[in-house]
Design an enzyme around this catalytic site. Structure first.
Site, PDB file in Angstrom:
ATOM      1  N   HIS A   1     -40.488  41.640 -17.902  1.00 17.29           N
ATOM      2  CA  HIS A   1     -40.758  42.580 -19.005  1.00 17.29           C
ATOM      3  C   HIS A   1     -41.473  43.853 -18.526  1.00 17.29           C
ATOM      4  O   HIS A   1     -41.702  44.752 -19.333  1.00 17.29           O
ATOM      5  CB  HIS A   1     -41.588  41.917 -20.105  1.00 17.29           C
ATOM      6  CG  HIS A   1     -40.887  40.768 -20.777  1.00 17.29           C
ATOM      7  ND1 HIS A   1     -39.650  40.896 -21.358  1.00 17.29           N
ATOM      8  CD2 HIS A   1     -41.251  39.471 -20.937  1.00 17.29           C
ATOM      9  CE1 HIS A   1     -39.274  39.727 -21.857  1.00 17.29           C
ATOM     10  NE2 HIS A   1     -40.221  38.834 -21.610  1.00 17.29           N
ATOM     11  N   HIS A  28     -35.973  35.311 -22.796  1.00 17.77           N
ATOM     12  CA  HIS A  28     -36.213  36.658 -23.322  1.00 17.77           C
ATOM     13  C   HIS A  28     -35.424  37.705 -22.537  1.00 17.77           C
ATOM     14  O   HIS A  28     -35.243  37.569 -21.321  1.00 17.77           O
ATOM     15  CB  HIS A  28     -37.709  36.990 -23.269  1.00 17.77           C
ATOM     16  CG  HIS A  28     -38.567  36.011 -24.015  1.00 17.77           C
ATOM     17  ND1 HIS A  28     -39.164  34.937 -23.395  1.00 17.77           N
ATOM     18  CD2 HIS A  28     -38.897  35.939 -25.326  1.00 17.77           C
ATOM     19  CE1 HIS A  28     -39.853  34.243 -24.308  1.00 17.77           C
ATOM     20  NE2 HIS A  28     -39.699  34.826 -25.480  1.00 17.77           N
ATOM     21  N   ASP A  68     -33.979  33.891 -18.083  1.00 18.58           N
ATOM     22  CA  ASP A  68     -35.116  33.638 -18.978  1.00 18.58           C
ATOM     23  C   ASP A  68     -34.643  33.764 -20.435  1.00 18.58           C
ATOM     24  O   ASP A  68     -33.714  34.521 -20.735  1.00 18.58           O
ATOM     25  CB  ASP A  68     -36.207  34.670 -18.679  1.00 18.58           C
ATOM     26  CG  ASP A  68     -37.489  34.450 -19.465  1.00 18.58           C
ATOM     27  OD1 ASP A  68     -38.449  33.915 -18.884  1.00 18.58           O
ATOM     28  OD2 ASP A  68     -37.542  34.832 -20.664  1.00 18.58           O
ATOM     29  N   TYR A  97     -42.809  27.485 -20.970  1.00 23.22           N
ATOM     30  CA  TYR A  97     -44.159  27.309 -21.494  1.00 23.22           C
ATOM     31  C   TYR A  97     -44.417  25.896 -22.030  1.00 23.22           C
ATOM     32  O   TYR A  97     -43.485  25.194 -22.445  1.00 23.22           O
ATOM     33  CB  TYR A  97     -44.393  28.337 -22.622  1.00 23.22           C
ATOM     34  CG  TYR A  97     -44.140  29.729 -22.118  1.00 23.22           C
ATOM     35  CD1 TYR A  97     -45.067  30.361 -21.308  1.00 23.22           C
ATOM     36  CD2 TYR A  97     -42.923  30.378 -22.357  1.00 23.22           C
ATOM     37  CE1 TYR A  97     -44.816  31.615 -20.783  1.00 23.22           C
ATOM     38  CE2 TYR A  97     -42.658  31.634 -21.831  1.00 23.22           C
ATOM     39  CZ  TYR A  97     -43.607  32.246 -21.041  1.00 23.22           C
ATOM     40  OH  TYR A  97     -43.356  33.475 -20.496  1.00 23.22           O
TER      41      TYR A  97
HETATM   42  C1  SP5 Z   1     -41.986  36.127 -19.277  1.00 18.02           C
HETATM   43  C2  SP5 Z   1     -41.850  35.757 -20.718  1.00 18.02           C
HETATM   44  O1  SP5 Z   1     -41.209  34.762 -21.034  1.00 18.02           O
HETATM   45  N1  SP5 Z   1     -42.510  36.519 -21.601  1.00 18.02           N
HETATM   46  C3  SP5 Z   1     -42.418  36.265 -23.002  1.00 18.02           C
HETATM   47  C4  SP5 Z   1     -43.441  37.026 -23.758  1.00 18.02           C
HETATM   48  C5  SP5 Z   1     -43.382  36.700 -25.220  1.00 18.02           C
HETATM   49  N2  SP5 Z   1     -44.559  37.144 -25.888  1.00 18.02           N
HETATM   50  C6  SP5 Z   1     -44.450  37.219 -27.321  1.00 18.02           C
HETATM   51  C7  SP5 Z   1     -44.233  35.864 -27.890  1.00 18.02           C
HETATM   52  C8  SP5 Z   1     -43.800  35.912 -29.303  1.00 18.02           C
HETATM   53  C9  SP5 Z   1     -43.392  34.525 -29.701  1.00 18.02           C
HETATM   54  N3  SP5 Z   1     -43.015  34.459 -31.052  1.00 18.02           N
HETATM   55  C10 SP5 Z   1     -42.282  33.237 -31.339  1.00 18.02           C
HETATM   56  C11 SP5 Z   1     -42.881  32.424 -32.416  1.00 18.02           C
HETATM   57  C12 SP5 Z   1     -42.299  31.059 -32.381  1.00 18.02           C
HETATM   58  N4  SP5 Z   1     -42.663  30.317 -33.533  1.00 18.02           N
HETATM   59 ZN    ZN Z   2     -39.269  34.360 -21.428  1.00 13.93          ZN
END
Ligand code: SP5
Ligand code: ZN
Length: 341
Positions: free
Chosen positions: A159, A197, A195, A323
């Protein structure tokens, strides 16, 4: 399979993440790398080495040098301003605003942030440097003629844009590794981002370049972080036209759908003429990942590794997300097994 790991990842151990309107314990925490290292060793990948002490020469070719200076100094500036909490951006350089970097540290951190989920702490920069060194050392293992390496990068990197941090990322490890491969003889390389994301940072680094093909398989940005990039119509610009490919997918996406996208990405990587693949390896596509919405199983990760290896190219995997659940280690080990099968 050479594994590159640095204990210095532990220097990043933030207390806070702004999530759902509350400051919670960060999802991206030291236990992740410890669990992954243990599982990888357990699976028989015991060639684990520390990274070489690389400087910022390669990073300066993909990031704005002023941004790297900001990362190096932001914590001390935050403390000097008298703030006692962790450094969190709360004002942003959004649409129709000046792109001048404010002198004030609150303004500067907002200028360089693409999300407020990432609190900066003492030691975050040092950990990010160690993570980048793992990626460069992995690239050099391929440069020496070897087929596979796994850089156990933490914090992650995909990111991080040219001059942006966020999404738990500061320096784009996969992007720096791709640049390192180019600097040591490769004419073209690919970054394949698996990934959950979208790899918005990596897309930013190479969007106008014709020497790096970027492909990302991810949760549809209409529904998932990072929200503002990752659509299928983002194909690169200028010399990079046609060298970016996005595969946004909906909630519940299972292996058969996901793997069709992977097959398409691999076909395009081959057609592009990439001489190596840097895999931005997140395992947050797992069905029980706490912040994601795909449905891959642990066995699917073995299949993933085998499919990527079937492209016949050298592969450097750089750790990205994944995670919360104990399976993150198994899932990474399964990818490595699949690669070498
Ligand atoms: C490297 C990587 O995987 N970074 C991801 C960063 C995400 N940060 C924001 C997370 C927002 C999650 N919202 C989801 C809610 C689920 N109930
Ligand atoms: Zn991710």
């Amino acid at each position: 399979m050479r594994v590159i790991y640095s204990e210095d990842h532990k220097l990043r151990d933030a207390r806070t993440e702004l999530h759902a309107g509350q400051l919670v314990t960060p999802f991206e925490a030291p236990f992740r790398a410890e669990w992954i290292l243990a599982a990888v060793k357990q699976a028989g990948f015991t060639d684990v080495v520390a990274p070489d002490a690389h400087g910022l020469e390669t990073a300066r070719k993909v990031h704005d040098p002023a941004y790297l200076d900001f990362l190096a100094t932001v914590w001390d500036r935050w403390v000097a301003a008298g703030f006692t909490g962790e450094a969190i951006a709360n004002s942003f350089a959004v649409r129709r605003t000046s792109q001048r970097v404010p002198d004030n540290i609150v303004g500067a951190i907002g200028h360089y942030a693409n999300a407020a989920d990432t609190s900066i702490t003492k030691g975050s920069y040092e950990a990010a440097i160690a993570s980048m060194r793992c990626a460069i050392t992995g690239a050099d293992w391929l440069n020496a003629g070897n087929r596979f390496a796994f850089a156990l990068c933490r914090p992650p990197g995909h990111h991080a844009g040219i001059d942006l941090f966020g999404g738990y990322c500061f320096i784009n490890n996969s992007g720096v590794a791709a640049q390192r491969l180019l600097d040591h003889g490769a004419r073209k390389v690919a970054v394949l981002d698996v990934d959950f994301h979208h790899g918005n940072g990596t897309q930013d680094l190479f969007y106008h370049r014709g020497d790096v093909f970027t492909a990302s398989l991810h949760g549809d940005p209409m529904q998932a972080f990072p929200y503002f990039l990752g659509h299928a119509d983002e194909e690169g610009e200028g010399e990079g036209t046609g060298a970016n490919r996005n595969y946004p997918m909906p909630p519940g996406t299972p292996w058969d759908v996901w793997s069709s996208a992977l097959a398409d990405a691999l076909t395009r990587i081959k057609a592009f003429g990439a001489e190596a693949i840097v895999v931005a390896l997140g395992v947050d596509t797992f069905e029980r990942d706490p912040i994601s919405f795909f449905s891959l199983t642990s066995d699917d990760f073995t299949r993933m590794g085998a499919m990527i290896a079937s492209a016949g190219l050298p592969v450097l995997a750089c750790m990205e997300g994944g995670y919360g659940v104990p399976e993150i280690g198994l899932n990474v080990a399964n990818v490595l097994k699949g690669l070498e099968a």
